[in-house]
Design a protein around this motif. Structure first.
Motif, PDB file in Angstrom:
ATOM      1  N   HIS A 158       0.873  -1.181   0.000  1.00 26.11           N
ATOM      2  CA  HIS A 158       0.000   0.000   0.000  1.00 26.11           C
ATOM      3  C   HIS A 158       0.907   1.227   0.000  1.00 26.11           C
ATOM      4  CE1 HIS A 158      -2.031  -3.348   2.156  1.00 26.11           C
ATOM      5  NE2 HIS A 158      -3.032  -3.008   1.377  1.00 26.11           N
ATOM      6  N   LEU A 159       1.358   1.601  -1.177  1.00 26.97           N
ATOM      7  CA  LEU A 159       2.344   2.664  -1.282  1.00 26.97           C
ATOM      8  C   LEU A 159       1.811   3.967  -0.673  1.00 26.97           C
ATOM      9  CD1 LEU A 159       3.773   2.211  -4.893  1.00 26.97           C
ATOM     10  CD2 LEU A 159       4.744   1.433  -2.731  1.00 26.97           C
ATOM     11  N   PRO A 160       2.585   4.583   0.214  1.00 26.38           N
ATOM     12  CA  PRO A 160       2.152   5.846   0.819  1.00 26.38           C
ATOM     13  C   PRO A 160       2.382   7.051  -0.083  1.00 26.38           C
ATOM     14  CG  PRO A 160       4.280   5.213   1.700  1.00 26.38           C
ATOM     15  CD  PRO A 160       3.860   4.101   0.780  1.00 26.38           C
ATOM     16  N   VAL A 161       2.927   6.804  -1.267  1.00 22.64           N
ATOM     17  CA  VAL A 161       3.162   7.875  -2.236  1.00 22.64           C
ATOM     18  C   VAL A 161       2.609   7.421  -3.575  1.00 22.64           C
ATOM     19  CG1 VAL A 161       5.194   8.782  -1.064  1.00 22.64           C
ATOM     20  CG2 VAL A 161       5.460   6.955  -2.755  1.00 22.64           C
ATOM     21  N   SER A 162       2.463   8.340  -4.503  1.00 24.00           N
ATOM     22  CA  SER A 162       1.966   7.992  -5.830  1.00 24.00           C
ATOM     23  C   SER A 162       3.064   7.325  -6.650  1.00 24.00           C
ATOM     24  CB  SER A 162       1.447   9.242  -6.541  1.00 24.00           C
ATOM     25  OG  SER A 162       2.446  10.240  -6.576  1.00 24.00           O
ATOM     26  N   GLY A 163       2.653   6.609  -7.659  1.00 25.27           N
ATOM     27  CA  GLY A 163       3.618   5.959  -8.541  1.00 25.27           C
ATOM     28  C   GLY A 163       3.559   4.447  -8.455  1.00 25.27           C
ATOM     29  N   THR A 212       7.695   7.696 -10.269  1.00 23.66           N
ATOM     30  CA  THR A 212       6.704   8.706  -9.920  1.00 23.66           C
ATOM     31  C   THR A 212       5.883   9.093 -11.159  1.00 23.66           C
ATOM     32  OG1 THR A 212       8.240  10.514 -10.323  1.00 23.66           O
ATOM     33  CG2 THR A 212       8.215   9.578  -8.105  1.00 23.66           C
ATOM     34  N   PRO A 213       4.722   9.690 -10.963  1.00 26.22           N
ATOM     35  CA  PRO A 213       3.877  10.024 -12.125  1.00 26.22           C
ATOM     36  C   PRO A 213       4.541  10.930 -13.151  1.00 26.22           C
ATOM     37  CG  PRO A 213       2.606  10.148 -10.091  1.00 26.22           C
ATOM     38  CD  PRO A 213       4.037   9.946  -9.690  1.00 26.22           C
ATOM     39  N   ASP A 214       5.525  11.724 -12.733  1.00 25.62           N
ATOM     40  CA  ASP A 214       6.174  12.607 -13.706  1.00 25.62           C
ATOM     41  C   ASP A 214       7.310  11.918 -14.460  1.00 25.62           C
ATOM     42  OD1 ASP A 214       8.227  12.400 -11.887  1.00 25.62           O
ATOM     43  OD2 ASP A 214       8.281  14.528 -11.342  1.00 25.62           O
ATOM     44  N   GLY A 215       7.467  10.603 -14.224  1.00 29.52           N
ATOM     45  CA  GLY A 215       8.481   9.848 -14.944  1.00 29.52           C
ATOM     46  C   GLY A 215       9.808   9.727 -14.233  1.00 29.52           C
ATOM     47  N   THR A 216       9.934  10.343 -13.074  1.00 27.63           N
ATOM     48  CA  THR A 216      11.190  10.253 -12.325  1.00 27.63           C
ATOM     49  C   THR A 216      11.340   8.863 -11.728  1.00 27.63           C
ATOM     50  OG1 THR A 216      11.061  12.601 -11.763  1.00 27.63           O
ATOM     51  CG2 THR A 216      12.532  11.233 -10.428  1.00 27.63           C
ATOM     52  N   ALA A 217      12.536   8.306 -11.830  1.00 29.51           N
ATOM     53  CA  ALA A 217      12.841   7.004 -11.241  1.00 29.51           C
ATOM     54  C   ALA A 217      13.711   7.218 -10.012  1.00 29.51           C
ATOM     55  CB  ALA A 217      13.549   6.098 -12.244  1.00 29.51           C
ATOM     56  N   VAL A 218      13.197   6.803  -8.847  1.00 33.29           N
ATOM     57  CA  VAL A 218      13.910   6.983  -7.589  1.00 33.29           C
ATOM     58  C   VAL A 218      14.385   5.622  -7.104  1.00 33.29           C
ATOM     59  CG1 VAL A 218      13.779   7.829  -5.213  1.00 33.29           C
ATOM     60  CG2 VAL A 218      12.441   8.956  -7.032  1.00 33.29           C
ATOM     61  N   PRO A 219      15.677   5.339  -7.157  1.00 34.12           N
ATOM     62  CA  PRO A 219      16.154   4.054  -6.647  1.00 34.12           C
ATOM     63  C   PRO A 219      16.107   4.032  -5.108  1.00 34.12           C
ATOM     64  CG  PRO A 219      18.000   5.388  -7.336  1.00 34.12           C
ATOM     65  CD  PRO A 219      16.767   6.164  -7.708  1.00 34.12           C
TER      66      PRO A 219
END
Length: 914
Positions: free
Chosen positions: A563-568, A638-645
């Motif tokens: 249950h991701l606490p952030v979008s994406g 993330t919805p804007d396309g950013t990839a966060v490792p």
């Protein structure tokens, strides 16, 4: 072949499950340690199972879906149960079931507060031995609740030994032995020893009761237990028929007093309602403890006990004997019935009783002597035997019809409307009424899908038929969702566990000698549906990078992955690695089916090699690998396309390494002919030209019979992963591999995204986070399943490379070793958790001196859920012999008693060649 092996080899097949099993399976330890506080018994609107039926209600409320008790034994459908109740004359209630704290009460989640052990068992349950230590002082129920309630997550748990209740050895050593004269003739021996310094009185109440099957339907038949003199009780049941329970005298020659009540809810005590019966479920309890008139003077009911009052001197042992068997012909008069009951008891419990017990115990010794590898030490042999005993005691009749549970019973109030959209509401097809292997019969008295796979690997050494039956059962249409998903565990069938069933099926097949191709073919067909579900439901972007969420590793990451606490979208290195692992296991099964002539499966082999190639390419292309750190990491898109490792060092980043297997040249040729994704993988490795194959490190053998190593990670990445895995400052501990790197002890990982800040730091024991509840502890302790799989894959690499490939071990030592030597050392570290070390201590007992040195305690082993990442102390559920029972498999493999799965599969390939 031992007598015990002959009994269990009588398993008649899997088509109709246990209905075709040997009659020796008809009775066994199939009773839970805890039925209260389970999802099945929860009929609340809010789904708070612990609160709906707490321990205080358990003695007074009839259960709907199962039973619990001390040393429980029952028939295969749990119609009639045997068990034990004790009373020290000081407690407010009888000791009928083990006590523990709920998830909210324990400072680290639910936690049993008792000491009992499964010391011995054989697969047929012709011999079972159970032990329990019961305080002579008042049991500190409130003290345990209050002190643990004041402690926080940074504090240790307050255990029963900490209360002082065992000081001066004031406790009763209680053992229960079950032996079978034949499949339906059950001998029960109860031995009570006074460990204390003074004579004392203990009340011992061997108990028999019918599971309540009559309160939920208006036309259900009610069975009956009835007195037949002071030494006998008769049982009449519409399915079991007529049985008799015979009881011998106390050591002083006095006969026990039979007591009867009903297995019915005490409506007056719990709800202030009119009583259903004056003799409810807690009637025997109230009569013994306070003298209440709550037992039936007519000696009839659905629950009964023989009441022994024993005075035992210090160090002395009292032995009681009982026998449950088909009933003899009844007498024509009540007086005659009483006399005959005494005569039958005397005859049934005399020298013939001794002979059966001695014979069954000797057969158990012979059975385990055959299983014990010659080089194993006596201490290792004991560890192995008790681990198998725990697995065999861990069987439970698991009854849960989700549709009936959601809709309610005709004779009961309608369940709250909230249930229709609540827990397990989308699993109306689920309808279990079967024997299953439990992770822990107190903490987790319900099956868990990925736990069960590891149970089966260990169980296959002693009872391969039952192990195969479990893997098939999980895939049956009344378990598997119509969409192909496998149920995860009772609290949420829709959660996702690692897909390890295909691997487990191959291992069980191999341990059983590679003979049961029908089983392998059948489980393969069922898993095809599940594999398709994974591909269709857990790959949101269609890029062969998988999500999955929970995946059994609970709080290993900084955020709740279900249950991701952030979008994406969270692309998971472990989920993707598990899918490669799944694909290669399915390809191997298909290869065995093809090469053995069981069925044509060439297309299926190619199908799964194609999936494997696509996943391997995705792991390369999607940026999950970090070359600098030498690990795989999850990525948050993330919805804007950013990839966060998410760059925390966990075993989740090692899981891709587990996907390694060897294929022969024939499959390479087939794949090149098809010319799709797997052919592309071969081209990337320069393996498309047969004449140049010998130049590649991944090819071995002579032309025409060469073998290729398939590995997601490749040799360069393998070396880097091992550099972390075998570094004592990272994953390598003296007792195995940590779930999270010790690097984070001094370097916590902090994630900051969308205003959220989350932290992961190294916690070698219980976790301080609430994520997934207080018993989620994957941030540093040692867990057996992943340790086991790492050892297995190292052995596969060694079988391919031999001594040519060496790795620095430990990292930083300057010593390079072949992978088989490393695998053996890791096995030794795991074994050393349980065995006595040079310092005279078993690491698994930690700092508890009584467990380390007291002769009455030190050889009674507990198989904990996980182990301290630095000192090896056992933590978590204390009877999770389920996957920790893998230690028995490890001991056998460590000493060369098991043929590897790779060798067995290679044998099928050799057979197939002209």
């Amino acid at each position: 072949m031992s007598a015990e092996r002959q009994r269990v080899d009588g398993f008649g097949g899997l088509e109709d499950g246990l209905r075709q099993a040997s009659d020796w399976y008809l009775w066994g330890p199939y009773v839970s340690e805890r039925q209260w506080g389970t999802v099945r018994e929860d009929y609340s609107a809010d789904g708070q199972a612990w609160d709906y039926l707490p321990h205080d209600h358990a003695r007074s409320r009839a259960y709907r879906w199962g039973e619990d008790g001390l040393a429980g034994f029952c028939d295969v459908e749990q119609r009639l149960c045997l068990g034990l109740a004790l009373w020290n004359g000081r407690d407010p209630i009888l000791k009928e079931r083990t006590f523990g704290l709920t998830g909210a009460q324990g400072n680290h989640g639910e936690d049993v507060k008792e000491y009992w052990w499964y010391l011995d068992a054989v697969p047929s349950h012709a011999w079972n031995r159970w032990r329990y230590h019961y305080p002579q002082r008042p049991f500190p129920y409130e003290d345990l609740i209050e002190v643990n309630g004041r402690r926080g997550k940074h504090d240790p748990e307050y255990e029963l030994l900490d209360t002082g209740v065992f000081d001066d050895d004031r406790y009763w050593i209680t053992e229960v032995w079950y032996a079978k004269a034949d499949p339906t003739d059950i001998l029960m021996t109860v031995r009570v020893t006074n460990a204390g310094p003074a004579a004392d009185i203990v009340h011992v109440l061997p108990t028999a009761w019918f599971r309540n099957t009559w309160s939920w339907d208006s036309d259900a038949a009610r069975p009956v237990l009835a007195g037949a003199g002071s030494s006998a009780i008769t049982a009449e049941h519409p399915f079991l028929g007529s049985l008799e329970l015979l009881a011998g005298p106390a050591p002083d020659g006095t006969s026990p007093l039979p007591l009867f009540c009903e297995n019915e809810t005490n409506e007056a005590r719990l709800f202030g309602a009119a009583p259903v019966t004056p003799y409810p479920k807690d009637g025997i309890n109230d009569h013994v403890v306070s003298g209440a008139p709550t037992v039936n003077p007519d000696e009839r009911g659905t629950k009964c006990a023989f009441w022994y009052r024993l005075t035992i001197a210090p160090g002395e042992t009292a032995e009681l004997r009982l026998r449950l068997r088909p009933a003899a012909a009844p007498s024509t008069s009540s007086a005659g019935a009483g006399a005959q009951g005494g005569e039958r008891a005397a005859a049934a419990l005399g020298s013939g009783f001794d002979q059966v017990v001695q014979q069954r115990r000797a057969e158990a010794d012979e059975f385990y002597h055959e299983l014990t590898p010659g080089p194993a030490s006596p201490d290792e042999a004991m560890v192995m035997r008790q681990a198998f005993a725990g697995l065999l005691w861990g069987k439970q009749m698991y009854n849960y019809d989700v549709a009936r549970w959601l809709d309610g019973d005709p004779t009961q109030p309608v369940p709250p409307a909230e249930r229709k959209n609540g827990r397990n509401a989308r699993w109306r097809n689920f309808d279990s009424f079967d024997l299953m292997s439990m992770p822990d019969k107190w903490e987790y008295p319900w099956f868990a899908a990925w736990d069960l796979a590891f149970h089966c690997v260990a169980l296959a050494h002693v009872d391969p038929a039952f192990a195969k039956y479990q893997l098939i059962l999980l895939c049956r249409e009344w378990f598997q969702n119509p969409n192909g998903a496998l149920p995860a565990y009772e609290w949420d069938f829709g959660d996702v566990n690692p897909p390890v069933q295909a691997w487990a099926a191959l291992e069980v097949f191999a341990i059983d000698g590679g003979r049961d191709l029908d089983f392998l073919s059948r489980v393969f067909d069922k898993l095809l549906l599940n594999f398709a579900w994974w591909v269709n439901r857990e790959d949101a972007g269609g890029r062969n990078v998988f999500e999955g969420g929970f995946l059994g590793l609970d709080n290993i990451g900084p955020i709740d992955r279900s249950h991701l606490p952030v979008s994406g979208v969270l692309e998971q290195s472990d989920a993707t690695g598990w899918m490669a692992f799944y694909a290669i296991a399915m390809a191997a099964i298909a290869g065995v089916l093809q090469r053995s002539g069981q069925r044509p499966a060439v297309d299926l082999v190619i199908k799964f090699l194609e999936h494997y190639a696509a996943i391997t390419a995705a792991m390369d292309d999607q940026g999950l690998w970090d070359d600098a750190d030498g690990l795989y990491y999850d990525r948050l898109l993330t919805p804007d396309g950013t990839a966060v490792p998410l760059k925390y060092r966990s075993m989740g980043g090692v899981i891709p390494m587990l996907s390694a297997a060897v294929i022969d040249e024939g499959w390479i040729t087939e794949s090149l002919t098809v010319g799709k994704q797997f052919a592309g993988l071969l081209r990337r490795h320069g393996l498309t030209d047969p004449d140049k194959m010998d130049d590649q490190d991944l090819i071995r053998g002579k032309p025409g019979s060469r073998h290729m190593l398939l590995s997601v990670v490749g040799l360069d990445r393998l070396e880097k992963i091992c550099g972390k895995l075998f570094d004592p400052g990272d994953f390598l501990s003296p007792y195995g591999l940590r779930a999270l790197s010790a690097y984070h002890r001094d370097h916590p990982y902090v994630l900051e995204v969308e205003g959220l800040t989350a932290t992961v730091d190294y916690e070698p024991a219980e976790s301080t986070t609430d994520m997934f509840g207080g018993n989620s502890n994957w941030r540093g302790p040692l867990w057996f399943p992943l340790n086991y799989l790492v050892v297995s894959v190292l052995e596969r690499y060694y079988q391919f490379f031999g001594d040519e490939l060496t790795i620095e071990y430990p990292a930083g030592s300057g010593h390079r070793m072949p992978l088989d030597v490393i695998a053996l050392d890791l096995q030794d570290r795991l074994i050393s958790l349980f065995t006595v070390g040079p310092d005279g201590r078993r690491p698994c007992f930690g700092w508890v001196e009584r467990l380390q040195h007291d002769p009455a305690w030190k050889e009674n082993l507990l198989f904990n859920e996980y182990f301290h990442g630095d000192n090896g102390a056992g933590l978590g559920a204390s009877h999770q012999t389920g996957w920790t029972g893998l230690i028995a498999d490890i001991i056998r493999r460590r000493h060369g008693a098991v043929t590897s799965t790779s060798d067995l599969i290679g044998g099928f390939t050799e057979q197939a060649r002209p």
